[in-house]
Motif scaffolding. Structure first.
Motif, PDB file in Angstrom:
ATOM      1  N   ILE A  39       1.230  -1.089   0.152  1.00  0.00           N
ATOM      2  CA  ILE A  39      -0.217  -0.437  -0.366  1.00  0.00           C
ATOM      3  C   ILE A  39       0.546   1.239  -0.035  1.00  0.00           C
ATOM      4  CG2 ILE A  39      -0.161   0.201   2.751  1.00  0.00           C
ATOM      5  CD1 ILE A  39      -3.436   1.438   1.977  1.00  0.00           C
ATOM      6  N   GLN A  40       1.705   1.239   0.162  1.00  0.00           N
ATOM      7  CA  GLN A  40       2.822   2.510   0.473  1.00  0.00           C
ATOM      8  C   GLN A  40       3.416   2.740  -1.222  1.00  0.00           C
ATOM      9  OE1 GLN A  40       6.297   2.082   3.265  1.00  0.00           O
ATOM     10  NE2 GLN A  40       7.190   4.101   2.601  1.00  0.00           N
ATOM     11  N   TYR A  41       3.946   2.076  -1.401  1.00  0.00           N
ATOM     12  CA  TYR A  41       3.804   1.934  -2.745  1.00  0.00           C
ATOM     13  C   TYR A  41       2.400   2.865  -3.716  1.00  0.00           C
ATOM     14  CZ  TYR A  41       7.891  -1.641  -3.170  1.00  0.00           C
ATOM     15  OH  TYR A  41       8.834  -2.455  -2.523  1.00  0.00           O
ATOM     16  N   GLY A  42       1.427   2.523  -3.389  1.00  0.00           N
ATOM     17  CA  GLY A  42       0.375   3.412  -3.695  1.00  0.00           C
ATOM     18  C   GLY A  42       0.175   5.094  -3.210  1.00  0.00           C
ATOM     19  N   VAL A  43       0.246   4.750  -2.109  1.00  0.00           N
ATOM     20  CA  VAL A  43       0.866   5.949  -0.938  1.00  0.00           C
ATOM     21  C   VAL A  43       1.447   7.071  -2.167  1.00  0.00           C
ATOM     22  CG1 VAL A  43       0.345   7.321   1.014  1.00  0.00           C
ATOM     23  CG2 VAL A  43      -1.011   5.425   1.050  1.00  0.00           C
ATOM     24  N   GLU A  44       2.557   6.788  -2.434  1.00  0.00           N
ATOM     25  CA  GLU A  44       3.743   7.460  -2.943  1.00  0.00           C
ATOM     26  C   GLU A  44       3.686   7.765  -3.655  1.00  0.00           C
ATOM     27  OE1 GLU A  44       7.741   5.677   0.336  1.00  0.00           O
ATOM     28  OE2 GLU A  44       7.719   5.204  -1.793  1.00  0.00           O
ATOM     29  N   GLU A  45       2.433   7.178  -4.192  1.00  0.00           N
ATOM     30  CA  GLU A  45       2.535   7.555  -5.823  1.00  0.00           C
ATOM     31  C   GLU A  45       1.402   8.919  -6.718  1.00  0.00           C
ATOM     32  OE1 GLU A  45       0.866   3.671  -8.578  1.00  0.00           O
ATOM     33  OE2 GLU A  45      -0.398   5.691  -9.512  1.00  0.00           O
ATOM     34  N   ALA A  46       0.490   8.362  -5.563  1.00  0.00           N
ATOM     35  CA  ALA A  46      -0.568  10.043  -4.817  1.00  0.00           C
ATOM     36  C   ALA A  46      -0.279  10.793  -4.710  1.00  0.00           C
ATOM     37  CB  ALA A  46      -1.561   9.113  -4.161  1.00  0.00           C
ATOM     38  N   ILE A  47       0.823  11.388  -3.812  1.00  0.00           N
ATOM     39  CA  ILE A  47       1.663  11.256  -3.393  1.00  0.00           C
ATOM     40  C   ILE A  47       1.946  13.092  -4.109  1.00  0.00           C
ATOM     41  CG2 ILE A  47       2.808  13.154  -1.640  1.00  0.00           C
ATOM     42  CD1 ILE A  47       2.063  10.792   0.451  1.00  0.00           C
ATOM     43  N   ALA A  48       2.869  11.847  -5.061  1.00  0.00           N
ATOM     44  CA  ALA A  48       3.849  12.470  -5.888  1.00  0.00           C
ATOM     45  C   ALA A  48       3.322  12.661  -6.825  1.00  0.00           C
ATOM     46  CB  ALA A  48       4.781  10.886  -6.763  1.00  0.00           C
ATOM     47  N   GLY A  50       0.472  14.912  -6.546  1.00  0.00           N
ATOM     48  CA  GLY A  50      -0.025  16.152  -5.663  1.00  0.00           C
ATOM     49  C   GLY A  50      -1.430  15.615  -4.958  1.00  0.00           C
ATOM     50  N   ILE A  51      -1.505  14.656  -4.833  1.00  0.00           N
ATOM     51  CA  ILE A  51      -2.001  14.090  -3.771  1.00  0.00           C
ATOM     52  C   ILE A  51      -2.214  14.097  -2.608  1.00  0.00           C
ATOM     53  CG2 ILE A  51      -3.986  12.041  -2.741  1.00  0.00           C
ATOM     54  CD1 ILE A  51      -5.001  13.009  -5.199  1.00  0.00           C
ATOM     55  N   GLU A  52      -3.894  15.075  -1.316  1.00  0.00           N
ATOM     56  CA  GLU A  52      -3.377  15.961  -0.787  1.00  0.00           C
ATOM     57  C   GLU A  52      -3.783  15.198   0.289  1.00  0.00           C
ATOM     58  OE1 GLU A  52      -5.082  19.907  -1.164  1.00  0.00           O
ATOM     59  OE2 GLU A  52      -3.855  20.435  -2.653  1.00  0.00           O
ATOM     60  N   HIS A  53      -4.898  14.546  -0.237  1.00  0.00           N
ATOM     61  CA  HIS A  53      -5.733  13.971   1.410  1.00  0.00           C
ATOM     62  C   HIS A  53      -6.111  12.358   0.533  1.00  0.00           C
ATOM     63  CE1 HIS A  53      -9.309  13.635   3.993  1.00  0.00           C
ATOM     64  NE2 HIS A  53      -8.011  12.915   4.415  1.00  0.00           N
ATOM     65  N   ILE A  54      -5.821  11.063   1.758  1.00  0.00           N
ATOM     66  CA  ILE A  54      -5.869  10.149   1.349  1.00  0.00           C
ATOM     67  C   ILE A  54      -6.880   9.551   2.526  1.00  0.00           C
ATOM     68  CG2 ILE A  54      -4.719   8.143   1.228  1.00  0.00           C
ATOM     69  CD1 ILE A  54      -2.622   9.334  -0.198  1.00  0.00           C
ATOM     70  N   ILE A  55      -7.550   8.468   2.365  1.00  0.00           N
ATOM     71  CA  ILE A  55      -8.341   8.212   2.320  1.00  0.00           C
ATOM     72  C   ILE A  55      -8.166   6.712   2.078  1.00  0.00           C
ATOM     73  CG2 ILE A  55     -11.163   7.853   2.996  1.00  0.00           C
ATOM     74  CD1 ILE A  55     -10.458  10.304   0.679  1.00  0.00           C
ATOM     75  N   ILE A  56      -8.331   5.333   3.455  1.00  0.00           N
ATOM     76  CA  ILE A  56      -7.968   4.081   3.210  1.00  0.00           C
ATOM     77  C   ILE A  56      -9.185   3.779   3.635  1.00  0.00           C
ATOM     78  CG2 ILE A  56      -7.141   3.081   3.759  1.00  0.00           C
ATOM     79  CD1 ILE A  56      -4.592   4.361   4.371  1.00  0.00           C
ATOM     80  N   VAL A  57      -9.957   2.956   2.772  1.00  0.00           N
ATOM     81  CA  VAL A  57     -11.389   2.147   3.488  1.00  0.00           C
ATOM     82  C   VAL A  57     -10.383   0.738   3.900  1.00  0.00           C
ATOM     83  CG1 VAL A  57     -13.713   0.782   2.552  1.00  0.00           C
ATOM     84  CG2 VAL A  57     -12.850   3.298   1.583  1.00  0.00           C
ATOM     85  N   GLU A 139       7.532   6.050 -15.093  1.00  0.00           N
ATOM     86  CA  GLU A 139       8.585   7.427 -14.787  1.00  0.00           C
ATOM     87  C   GLU A 139       7.829   8.622 -14.461  1.00  0.00           C
ATOM     88  OE1 GLU A 139      11.396   8.599 -18.003  1.00  0.00           O
ATOM     89  OE2 GLU A 139      12.083   6.594 -18.153  1.00  0.00           O
ATOM     90  N   VAL A 140       6.484   8.782 -14.917  1.00  0.00           N
ATOM     91  CA  VAL A 140       5.396   9.885 -14.705  1.00  0.00           C
ATOM     92  C   VAL A 140       4.464   9.129 -13.664  1.00  0.00           C
ATOM     93  CG1 VAL A 140       4.279  11.502 -15.290  1.00  0.00           C
ATOM     94  CG2 VAL A 140       6.348  11.671 -16.548  1.00  0.00           C
ATOM     95  N   PRO A 141       4.162   9.035 -12.233  1.00  0.00           N
ATOM     96  CA  PRO A 141       3.337   8.319 -11.709  1.00  0.00           C
ATOM     97  C   PRO A 141       2.086   8.007 -12.613  1.00  0.00           C
ATOM     98  CG  PRO A 141       4.019   9.759 -10.605  1.00  0.00           C
ATOM     99  CD  PRO A 141       4.835   9.947 -12.109  1.00  0.00           C
ATOM    100  N   CYS A 142       1.581   7.097 -12.243  1.00  0.00           N
ATOM    101  CA  CYS A 142      -0.064   6.449 -13.640  1.00  0.00           C
ATOM    102  C   CYS A 142      -1.001   7.351 -12.800  1.00  0.00           C
ATOM    103  CB  CYS A 142      -0.216   5.036 -12.969  1.00  0.00           C
ATOM    104  SG  CYS A 142      -1.816   4.795 -13.861  1.00  0.00           S
ATOM    105  N   LEU A 143      -0.829   8.312 -11.822  1.00  0.00           N
ATOM    106  CA  LEU A 143      -2.441   8.353 -10.977  1.00  0.00           C
ATOM    107  C   LEU A 143      -2.165  10.056 -12.048  1.00  0.00           C
ATOM    108  CD1 LEU A 143      -4.585   9.060  -9.875  1.00  0.00           C
ATOM    109  CD2 LEU A 143      -3.442   9.215  -7.815  1.00  0.00           C
ATOM    110  N   LYS A 144      -1.213  10.083 -11.944  1.00  0.00           N
ATOM    111  CA  LYS A 144       0.096  12.273 -12.683  1.00  0.00           C
ATOM    112  C   LYS A 144      -0.821  11.553 -13.993  1.00  0.00           C
ATOM    113  CE  LYS A 144       1.838  15.655 -12.319  1.00  0.00           C
ATOM    114  NZ  LYS A 144       1.379  16.019 -14.130  1.00  0.00           N
TER     115      LYS A 144
END
Ligand code: UTP
Length: 291
Positions: A39-48, A50-57, A139-144
């Motif tokens: 899950i940390q890989y996904g959290v790091e991708e989100a932050i990279a 530009g995501i500001e707030h993460i909600i984990i269900v 190289e560029v985060p997928c979510l970005k």
């Protein structure tokens, strides 16, 4: 309503049965890929991205995730006393990575239901969904990449990867019209869940990254339970595309299904080989195996 994608939802309430017995007590999101929980890989991708707030269900027995993204005073104090500064920085770094909220899915009633559990935190704005099992090396985060498509096109975006041959039957498959000017983008016209190879409408398999408009919440509330009594996210998206444009986007990068044993093995080998501290030694080791 904010038009920017600022929040990312991580559905992590599933049972992880494909990884039993490892996931009987340990949440699958906490299984280590080399030395980091997936899950940390996904959290790091989100932050990279530009995501500001993460909600984990989360769900029953998933408390280890909350502890992981929090301070561990005993551990930090011990590392400090022993002068292990680098490890201390790693431990503290995880606790300060992101602003994270947790919401509990009381029963694993499906991915669509898990996303719906995050409604109050997301509110009336577009948001991302990251399935933590899907670890993406890019190289560029997928979510970005997807947020850029969202900003340009103004409609929900589903990440897809091209899958050749009968393996496509394991996925939700996109039906759509390819953009003549940007071959990575499809205007979605439908989706077929796990089709027979002959019936697959395209080679575009939908994977675990989405950018969605908040209308999806109302549509999920009206969605009847589908296969296996679960509320499916794809059923909600199917309703969404009757009202709004939805795009498929073939991201640049490589995705691993770390919630599956074989996918985890592939990811472990490829991520370890890329690591400067482990790669050279691991490569030599692999070369020496009698394969
Ligand atoms: P999966 O079907 O891959 O996950 O769901 P699972 O059910 O945990 O695992 P298996 O198939 O039994 O091994 C995709 C994502 O949706 C989440 C899962 O945690 C995973 O991230 N999910 C699924 C929920 O949060 N709640 C659910 O009710 C179902």
């Amino acid at each position: 309503m904010s038009k920017l994608v600022r929040k990312a939802v991580f559905p992590a309430g599933g049972l992880g049965t494909r990884f039993l017995p490892a996931t009987k007590v340990i949440p699958k999101e906490m299984l280590a890929l080399v030395d980091k929980p997936i899950i940390q890989y996904g959290v790091e991708e989100a932050i990279a991205s530009g995501i500001e707030h993460i909600i984990i269900v989360t769900g029953r027995g998933k408390g280890a995730m909350e502890d992981h993204f929090d301070h561990s005073f005993e551990l930090d104090a011990t590392l400090e006393r022993r002068g292990k500064d680098e490890l201390l920085a790693v431990s503290r770094g995880v606790a300060t990575l992101a602003r994270i909220s947790y919401v509990r899915q009381k029963e694993p009633l499906g991915l669509g239901h898990a996303v719906l559990c995050a409604k109050e935190f997301v509110g009336d704005e577009p948001f991302a969904v990251i399935l933590p099992d899907d670890v993406i090396d890019a190289e560029v985060p997928c979510l970005k990449q997807m947020m850029d498509v969202f900003n340009e096109r103004g409609g929900s975006v589903l990440a897809t990867q091209t899958v050749e041959g009968p393996a496509i039957s394991a996925y939700g498959v996109l039906a759509g019209v390819q953009d003549p000017n940007d071959k990575r983008i499809y205007e979605c016209t439908g989706m077929v869940e796990k089709p027979k190879f002959a019936d697959a409408p395209s080679k575009q398999a939908i994977i675990g990254r989405y950018v969605l408009t908040p209308r999806i919440f109302e549509l999920l509330e009206q969605t009847e339970p589908g296969a296996g009594g679960e509320i499916q996210l794809t059923d909600g998206i199917r309703a969404l595309l009757k009202e709004e444009k939805v795009f498929g986007y073939t991201f640049e990068g490589k995705r691993f299904d770390a919630g599956d044993k074989f996918g985890m093995l592939q990811a472990t080998v490829e991520f370890a080989l890329k690591r400067p501290d482990l790669g050279p030694q691991f490569r030599e080791y692999l070369k020496g195996l009698p394969l």
